[in-house]
Write a protein that holds these residues in place. Structure first.
Motif, PDB file in Angstrom:
ATOM      1  N   GLU A  81     -18.314 -14.682   4.913  1.00  0.00           N
ATOM      2  CA  GLU A  81     -18.106 -15.620   6.031  1.00  0.00           C
ATOM      3  C   GLU A  81     -16.603 -15.176   6.745  1.00  0.00           C
ATOM      4  OE1 GLU A  81     -17.981 -18.184   2.339  1.00  0.00           O
ATOM      5  OE2 GLU A  81     -19.100 -16.511   3.078  1.00  0.00           O
ATOM      6  N   ASP A  82     -15.724 -14.627   5.701  1.00  0.00           N
ATOM      7  CA  ASP A  82     -14.221 -14.496   6.368  1.00  0.00           C
ATOM      8  C   ASP A  82     -14.571 -13.586   7.298  1.00  0.00           C
ATOM      9  OD1 ASP A  82     -13.201 -16.316   4.446  1.00  0.00           O
ATOM     10  OD2 ASP A  82     -12.956 -14.612   2.979  1.00  0.00           O
ATOM     11  N   MET A  83     -15.429 -12.662   7.678  1.00  0.00           N
ATOM     12  CA  MET A  83     -15.484 -11.444   8.470  1.00  0.00           C
ATOM     13  C   MET A  83     -16.458 -11.676   9.648  1.00  0.00           C
ATOM     14  SD  MET A  83     -15.068  -8.337   5.750  1.00  0.00           S
ATOM     15  CE  MET A  83     -16.162  -9.197   4.346  1.00  0.00           C
ATOM     16  N   GLN A  84     -17.059 -13.013   9.529  1.00  0.00           N
ATOM     17  CA  GLN A  84     -18.099 -13.094  10.621  1.00  0.00           C
ATOM     18  C   GLN A  84     -17.750 -13.908  11.988  1.00  0.00           C
ATOM     19  OE1 GLN A  84     -21.279 -14.888   8.119  1.00  0.00           O
ATOM     20  NE2 GLN A  84     -22.557 -12.972   8.212  1.00  0.00           N
ATOM     21  N   GLY A  85     -18.123 -13.586  12.910  1.00  0.00           N
ATOM     22  CA  GLY A  85     -18.044 -14.694  14.103  1.00  0.00           C
ATOM     23  C   GLY A  85     -16.867 -14.326  14.922  1.00  0.00           C
ATOM     24  N   GLY A  86     -16.218 -13.126  14.976  1.00  0.00           N
ATOM     25  CA  GLY A  86     -14.852 -13.060  15.517  1.00  0.00           C
ATOM     26  C   GLY A  86     -15.361 -12.660  17.195  1.00  0.00           C
ATOM     27  N   THR A  87     -14.448 -13.084  17.878  1.00  0.00           N
ATOM     28  CA  THR A  87     -14.563 -12.774  19.434  1.00  0.00           C
ATOM     29  C   THR A  87     -13.681 -11.636  19.980  1.00  0.00           C
ATOM     30  OG1 THR A  87     -12.697 -14.426  20.126  1.00  0.00           O
ATOM     31  CG2 THR A  87     -14.929 -15.256  19.891  1.00  0.00           C
ATOM     32  N   PHE A  88     -12.748 -11.182  19.320  1.00  0.00           N
ATOM     33  CA  PHE A  88     -11.745 -10.165  19.753  1.00  0.00           C
ATOM     34  C   PHE A  88     -11.297  -9.543  18.485  1.00  0.00           C
ATOM     35  CE2 PHE A  88      -8.013  -8.516  21.423  1.00  0.00           C
ATOM     36  CZ  PHE A  88      -8.143  -7.701  22.455  1.00  0.00           C
ATOM     37  N   THR A  89     -10.739  -8.376  18.482  1.00  0.00           N
ATOM     38  CA  THR A  89     -10.145  -7.619  17.432  1.00  0.00           C
ATOM     39  C   THR A  89      -8.763  -7.083  17.860  1.00  0.00           C
ATOM     40  OG1 THR A  89     -12.298  -7.260  16.227  1.00  0.00           O
ATOM     41  CG2 THR A  89     -10.397  -5.915  15.549  1.00  0.00           C
ATOM     42  N   ILE A  90      -7.998  -7.020  16.976  1.00  0.00           N
ATOM     43  CA  ILE A  90      -6.683  -6.177  16.893  1.00  0.00           C
ATOM     44  C   ILE A  90      -6.475  -5.352  15.746  1.00  0.00           C
ATOM     45  CG2 ILE A  90      -4.170  -6.294  17.036  1.00  0.00           C
ATOM     46  CD1 ILE A  90      -4.336  -9.229  18.058  1.00  0.00           C
ATOM     47  N   SER A  91      -6.215  -4.050  16.002  1.00  0.00           N
ATOM     48  CA  SER A  91      -6.295  -3.024  15.149  1.00  0.00           C
ATOM     49  C   SER A  91      -4.684  -2.209  15.122  1.00  0.00           C
ATOM     50  CB  SER A  91      -7.341  -2.053  15.209  1.00  0.00           C
ATOM     51  OG  SER A  91      -7.229  -0.981  14.121  1.00  0.00           O
ATOM     52  N   ASN A  92      -4.119  -2.650  13.955  1.00  0.00           N
ATOM     53  CA  ASN A  92      -2.572  -1.830  13.952  1.00  0.00           C
ATOM     54  C   ASN A  92      -2.742  -0.681  13.229  1.00  0.00           C
ATOM     55  OD1 ASN A  92       0.035  -1.316  14.048  1.00  0.00           O
ATOM     56  ND2 ASN A  92       0.531  -3.275  12.543  1.00  0.00           N
ATOM     57  N   GLY A  93      -2.828   0.453  14.016  1.00  0.00           N
ATOM     58  CA  GLY A  93      -2.638   1.967  13.446  1.00  0.00           C
ATOM     59  C   GLY A  93      -1.168   2.377  13.067  1.00  0.00           C
ATOM     60  N   GLY A  94      -0.567   1.452  13.719  1.00  0.00           N
ATOM     61  CA  GLY A  94       1.006   1.897  13.599  1.00  0.00           C
ATOM     62  C   GLY A  94       1.598   1.792  12.384  1.00  0.00           C
ATOM     63  N   VAL A  95       0.952   1.067  11.531  1.00  0.00           N
ATOM     64  CA  VAL A  95       1.332   1.021   9.986  1.00  0.00           C
ATOM     65  C   VAL A  95       1.053   2.149   9.231  1.00  0.00           C
ATOM     66  CG1 VAL A  95       1.200  -1.534   9.780  1.00  0.00           C
ATOM     67  CG2 VAL A  95      -0.828  -0.133   9.177  1.00  0.00           C
ATOM     68  N   TYR A  96       0.234   3.229  10.000  1.00  0.00           N
ATOM     69  CA  TYR A  96      -0.074   4.506   9.342  1.00  0.00           C
ATOM     70  C   TYR A  96       0.946   5.530   9.987  1.00  0.00           C
ATOM     71  CZ  TYR A  96      -3.572   1.865   7.252  1.00  0.00           C
ATOM     72  OH  TYR A  96      -4.298   0.651   6.636  1.00  0.00           O
ATOM     73  N   GLY A  97       1.565   5.232  10.920  1.00  0.00           N
ATOM     74  CA  GLY A  97       2.254   6.117  11.989  1.00  0.00           C
ATOM     75  C   GLY A  97       1.639   6.742  13.036  1.00  0.00           C
ATOM     76  N   SER A  98       0.264   5.857  13.386  1.00  0.00           N
ATOM     77  CA  SER A  98      -0.202   6.513  14.671  1.00  0.00           C
ATOM     78  C   SER A  98       0.550   6.272  15.748  1.00  0.00           C
ATOM     79  CB  SER A  98      -1.615   5.769  14.892  1.00  0.00           C
ATOM     80  OG  SER A  98      -2.268   5.955  15.986  1.00  0.00           O
ATOM     81  N   LEU A  99       0.580   7.166  16.882  1.00  0.00           N
ATOM     82  CA  LEU A  99       1.096   7.093  18.090  1.00  0.00           C
ATOM     83  C   LEU A  99       0.363   6.636  19.073  1.00  0.00           C
ATOM     84  CD1 LEU A  99       3.948   7.757  19.837  1.00  0.00           C
ATOM     85  CD2 LEU A  99       2.869  10.066  20.089  1.00  0.00           C
ATOM     86  N   LEU A 100      -0.854   7.210  19.139  1.00  0.00           N
ATOM     87  CA  LEU A 100      -1.896   6.798  20.305  1.00  0.00           C
ATOM     88  C   LEU A 100      -3.138   6.970  19.857  1.00  0.00           C
ATOM     89  CD1 LEU A 100      -1.808   5.737  22.987  1.00  0.00           C
ATOM     90  CD2 LEU A 100      -2.040   8.206  23.859  1.00  0.00           C
ATOM     91  N   SER A 101      -4.131   6.054  19.996  1.00  0.00           N
ATOM     92  CA  SER A 101      -5.667   6.012  19.633  1.00  0.00           C
ATOM     93  C   SER A 101      -6.547   5.446  20.533  1.00  0.00           C
ATOM     94  CB  SER A 101      -5.768   5.632  18.212  1.00  0.00           C
ATOM     95  OG  SER A 101      -5.406   4.184  18.192  1.00  0.00           O
ATOM     96  N   THR A 102      -7.790   5.594  20.550  1.00  0.00           N
ATOM     97  CA  THR A 102      -8.860   5.040  21.239  1.00  0.00           C
ATOM     98  C   THR A 102      -9.709   4.339  20.140  1.00  0.00           C
ATOM     99  OG1 THR A 102     -10.273   6.805  21.434  1.00  0.00           O
ATOM    100  CG2 THR A 102      -8.661   6.659  23.017  1.00  0.00           C
ATOM    101  N   PRO A 103      -9.445   2.891  19.808  1.00  0.00           N
ATOM    102  CA  PRO A 103     -10.220   2.258  19.013  1.00  0.00           C
ATOM    103  C   PRO A 103     -11.435   2.059  19.507  1.00  0.00           C
ATOM    104  CG  PRO A 103      -8.670   0.719  20.095  1.00  0.00           C
ATOM    105  CD  PRO A 103      -8.255   2.159  20.488  1.00  0.00           C
ATOM    106  N   ILE A 104     -12.426   1.903  18.463  1.00  0.00           N
ATOM    107  CA  ILE A 104     -13.853   1.431  18.642  1.00  0.00           C
ATOM    108  C   ILE A 104     -14.371   0.438  18.602  1.00  0.00           C
ATOM    109  CG2 ILE A 104     -16.282   1.985  17.656  1.00  0.00           C
ATOM    110  CD1 ILE A 104     -15.359   4.741  17.035  1.00  0.00           C
TER     111      ILE A 104
END
Length: 507
Positions: free
Chosen positions: A416-439
């Motif tokens: 239930e902690d992972m159900q029902g979201g309306t929008f998502t934020i993904s932080n690839g910067g913590v791994y050093g990513s400069l640019l990406s196209t999230p899915i």
């Protein structure tokens, strides 16, 4: 008295399903929680388990029929009610009727528990106990991996593990028998031999490479992933501090330990064996689900990504100015994520298409803002939900994110902690990513990708200045979100971060 079998609740907005396949016939004997019939909806396939043990007395809906939620599918009569019941397979008989205990104690069955709607099977991840070990009531004895999360199964009684039925890596259905406990027995009263071997013993190749036993460190059993790292790197397992649940050593702990000088105790190794250059490992249930859902998102959505960059000067100065006071008052550090959550909620209110989803030929507009925050774990990416983020303070958001991070690392996240979201934020910067196209995280229509902050030259008022800049990527479903809406959303996020006072003034 007959027990009715009815169509279960199939999720938000799903009102009917199609009978795909009956797994039992009228007159067949069934066990409680044994899958009876498979249903198909426009979103997912689900198996309906038997609500009771007995005989499938009647089938009310045939394969191919369309049935509504709570419709009657059939009925089960109590065991012995029908003399025409068919004989169960030998494997089922073995599971439901274990042999009597040699020690004379009561045999208690350990079965795979139900772990959420639509979850019908799991993989045996790690046995925390072996045959012959004493266990206490509610003590974790085995870790299971489903396609949603990992969970520990507690002992249903105190006693001794008499028999382990399923080995690590086996796939088992909900309700399946996986072990037998002899209640009240002592550890000396049951032999410790097992047909499947010691669940915590490393392979001969790994043990030979390590030169010592790596099955446990300070009484903390090692699961296969950290055990392999310890063996390959020649680490001292007893010196690794575990950060997992109950102090268990994770793969991350073992990888971190290899760079510590105190851990470099490996003796000169023998010449490398070039005969075994590859290793085949079965994907975890969680990884299989991640792979399937990402591919489904690419196949079904008209996915497009737009980019922008943001000057993080204002946010960084605000953090530096108030971080000590914030920590002192709220007991949590002020991070970047709460700024991004608030900036996204503000933009979602202006561009509601990004907060909506497609259901068939309908568009469902959400008047609530439940923001998913992607968290990387040893077993894969999970996305717990910050619910009603528009009503929460930045301190409440930071505290909730920190709590989810701890739960993700220890395997305590619930479905239930992972159900029902309306929008998502993904932080690839913590791994050093400069640019990406999230899915996209379906059925959502938008996801924001954060990236690393780096000092870059930019032009301001005819002058070149150095600023801490971050690239932002906004992937969206072009079927519902137009290019104008996606660009507007991303520009609003940029404006809110470059001038955080806009959030206070609702501008």
């Amino acid at each position: 008295m007959a027990t009715e079998i009815r169509v279960p609740t199939l999720g938000e907005s799903v009102t009917e399903a199609t009978i795909a396949k009956w797994m039992k016939n009228e007159g067949d004997a069934v066990n409680v929680d044994e899958p009876l019939v498979e249903l198909e909806t426009d979103k997912v396939s689900v198996e309906v388990p038997a609500p009771a043990a007995g005989v499938l007395a009647s089938i009310s809906a045939n394969e191919g029929d369309t049935v509504e939620v709570d419709a009657l599918l059939g009925a089960i009569e109590a065991a012995g009610a029908s003399a025409e019941a068919k004989t169960e397979p030998a494997s089922k008989k073995t599971e439901s009727k274990p042999a009597a205990a040699s020690g004379g104690g009561e045999e208690i069955e350990v079965r795979v528990p139900a772990s959420g709607e639509s979850v019908t099977e799991a993989d045996i991840g790690e046995w925390l106990k072996k045959e012959g070990d004493a266990v206490e009531l509610d003590e974790p004895i085995v870790s299971l991996e489903t396609d949603k999360a990992a969970m520990d199964v507690p002992a249903p009684a105190g006693g001794v593990i008499k028999k382990i039925i399923a080995a690590e890596g086996d796939t088992v259905e909900v309700g399946s028998l996986i072990a037998i406990i002899e209640a009240g027995a002592s550890a000396n009263g049951v032999a410790s031999s097992s047909e499947i071997g010691d669940a915590n013993r490393p392979s001969p190749r790994a043990a030979a490479a390590a030169g010592h036993d790596v099955s446990a460190s300070n009484d903390k059993p090692l699961s296969p992933a950290p055990r392999r790292v310890v063996a390959e790197r020649g680490l001292d397992a007893t010196a690794i501090q575990g950060s997992g649940k109950g102090g268990r050593v994770t793969k991350g702990d073992a990888l971190a330990a290899q760079s510590t000088p105190a851990q470099q105790t490996r003796a000169p190794s023998a010449p490398r064996d070039l005969g075994e250059r590859e290793e085949r490992v079965k994907m975890s249930r969680l990884r299989q689900t991640i792979a399937r859902r990402l591919k489904e998102a690419q196949d079904s959505a008209a996915m497009l990504t737009t980019f922008n960059d943001v000057d993080m000067t204002a946010v960084m100065e605000l953090r530096n100015q108030y971080k000590d006071l914030f920590d002192k008052k709220h007991g949590i550090k002020l991070g970047f994520m709460s700024f991004f959550v608030k900036a996204c909620v503000h933009a979602l209110k202006e561009v509601p298409d990004v907060n909506a989803e497609i259901d068939g030929t309908d568009i469902i507009y959400k008047n609530h803002y439940d923001i998913g925050v992607a968290v990387g774990t040893e077993k894969g990416l999970v996305v717990p939900i910050i619910r009603d983020a528009d009503l929460k303070s930045m301190a409440e958001i930071e505290l909730e994110i920190a709590d989810y991070g701890r739960k993700a690392r220890s395997g305590d996240l619930k479905l239930e902690d992972m159900q029902g979201g309306t929008f998502t934020i993904s932080n690839g910067g913590v791994y050093g990513s400069l640019l990406s196209t999230p899915i996209l995280n379906q059925p959502q229509s938008g996801i924001l990708g954060m990236h690393r902050i780096e000092q870059r030259p930019i032009a301001r008022n005819g002058e070149v200045i150095i600023r801490p800049m971050m690239y932002l990527a906004m992937s969206y479903d072009h079927r519902i979100v137009d290019g104008k809406g996606a660009v507007t959303f991303l520009v609003r996020v940029k404006e809110n971060l470059e001038d955080p006072q806009r959030l206070l003034l609702d501008l």
